[in-house]
Design a protein around this motif. Structure first.
Motif, short mmCIF file in Angstrom:
data_model
loop_
_atom_site.label_atom_id
_atom_site.label_comp_id
_atom_site.label_asym_id
_atom_site.label_seq_id
_atom_site.Cartn_x
_atom_site.Cartn_y
_atom_site.Cartn_z
N ARG A 28 17.50 31.94 60.81
CA ARG A 28 16.16 32.50 60.63
C ARG A 28 16.03 33.23 59.31
NH1 ARG A 28 14.53 35.78 65.78
NH2 ARG A 28 12.54 35.71 64.70
N LEU A 29 14.80 33.21 58.79
CA LEU A 29 14.55 33.81 57.47
C LEU A 29 14.84 35.31 57.46
CD1 LEU A 29 13.23 33.53 54.59
CD2 LEU A 29 11.15 34.28 55.69
N THR A 30 14.42 36.01 58.51
CA THR A 30 14.57 37.47 58.50
C THR A 30 16.04 37.88 58.53
OG1 THR A 30 14.12 37.30 60.86
CG2 THR A 30 12.36 38.10 59.47
N ASP A 31 16.85 37.14 59.31
CA ASP A 31 18.27 37.46 59.33
C ASP A 31 18.91 37.26 57.97
OD1 ASP A 31 18.16 38.11 61.94
OD2 ASP A 31 18.68 36.10 62.65
N LEU A 33 17.34 37.47 55.10
CA LEU A 33 16.88 38.53 54.20
C LEU A 33 17.66 39.82 54.44
CD1 LEU A 33 13.03 38.03 54.13
CD2 LEU A 33 14.63 37.71 52.30
N THR A 74 12.47 40.30 49.10
CA THR A 74 11.85 40.40 50.42
C THR A 74 10.33 40.30 50.34
OG1 THR A 74 13.64 41.88 50.96
CG2 THR A 74 11.85 41.72 52.53
N THR A 78 8.42 37.21 52.32
CA THR A 78 7.55 37.47 53.46
C THR A 78 6.10 37.14 53.11
OG1 THR A 78 7.44 39.77 52.81
CG2 THR A 78 8.99 39.22 54.52
N GLN A 81 5.72 33.29 53.10
CA GLN A 81 5.89 32.71 54.42
C GLN A 81 4.64 32.90 55.27
OE1 GLN A 81 8.64 31.26 54.38
NE2 GLN A 81 8.79 30.39 56.40
N ARG A 82 3.88 33.98 54.95
CA ARG A 82 2.65 34.22 55.70
C ARG A 82 1.48 33.43 55.14
NH1 ARG A 82 2.32 40.32 55.49
NH2 ARG A 82 0.28 39.82 54.70
N ASN B 80 11.91 47.42 52.12
CA ASN B 80 12.50 46.21 52.64
C ASN B 80 12.43 46.15 54.16
OD1 ASN B 80 13.78 43.88 52.11
ND2 ASN B 80 15.54 44.80 51.11
N PHE B 87 6.69 41.63 59.24
CA PHE B 87 6.69 40.16 59.25
C PHE B 87 7.16 39.62 60.60
CE2 PHE B 87 9.18 36.27 58.38
CZ PHE B 87 8.12 35.46 58.01
N ASP B 96 -2.05 36.34 62.91
CA ASP B 96 -1.93 36.87 61.56
C ASP B 96 -3.33 37.27 61.11
OD1 ASP B 96 -0.49 35.64 58.46
OD2 ASP B 96 -1.25 37.58 59.08
#
Lengths: 86, 99
Positions: A28-31, A33, A74, A78, A81-82, B80, B87, B96
């Motif tokens: 996953r992207l957040t992990d 980051l 970051t 983010t 990605q949104r 951060n 997010f 969103d």
């Protein structure tokens, strides 16, 4: 004292290597980051120690730049990605 | 001599916090828990390493720059963590409002 500091740099580099492997293992992207955040902080710590060992002020400037760029990564990821416009 | 000992103590403590942050990143089950563990352990580790190195610097300008690096790291890590948390929260709720 320099020997102790160099040993500290080596251990920090090992921790950095492990966190790099963790980053590659996550999906996953957040992990990822989060792992990048740890990488940035470890890099800054290593640069600070190296600046004292080698008596080079340039390492401090590099550390400052690294700290500032860590948060840009970051923000950009983010935001994009949104579906935000870049 | 005493300054060196104090320095080594702080550096080892900082290393301990870095390693515990790594363990948190590795072992914790979900991303919010990892965020919680990493953001705190990270800053504390960098702060302790920085404080340990403060006893070894040649002049005051170096010390000022060290503290500046740490303060910037605090701000950067707060931003951060906030960005990642917002997010993730939006992603989990499946809407969103900014779109």
């Amino acid at each position: 004292m320099n020997t102790v500091l160099l040993a500290l740099v080596v251990v920090l580099a090992l921790v950095l290597l492990i966190s790099l492997l963790i980053m590659l293992a996550r999906t996953r992207l957040t992990d990822r980051l989060l792992a990048v955040q740890l990488l940035g902080t470890l890099g800054v710590a290593m640069l600070l120690v190296l600046a004292v060992v080698m008596q080079q002020r340039a390492f401090l400037d590099t550390a400052l730049v690294l700290v500032m760029l860590a948060v840009v990564v970051t923000a950009v990821f983010t935001h994009r990605q949104r579906g935000g416009k870049s | 001599m005493i300054l060196d000992a104090l320095s080594v103590l702080l550096l080892v403590l900082g290393l301990f916090f870095f390693v515990s942050g790594l363990l948190g990143l590795w072992r914790f089950p979900d991303t919010f828990a990892r965020l919680h563990a990493l953001t705190k352990a990270d800053n504390l580790g960098l702060g302790l390493v920085m404080t340990g190195l403060l006893f070894q610097v040649p002049d005051v300008l170096w010390a000022i720059k060290f503290v500046l690096v740490w303060l910037l790291a605090l701000v950067a890590s707060a931003v951060n963590a906030h960005l990642i948390a917002v997010f993730l929260h939006r992603q989990q709720e499946g809407h969103d409002e900014s779109a």
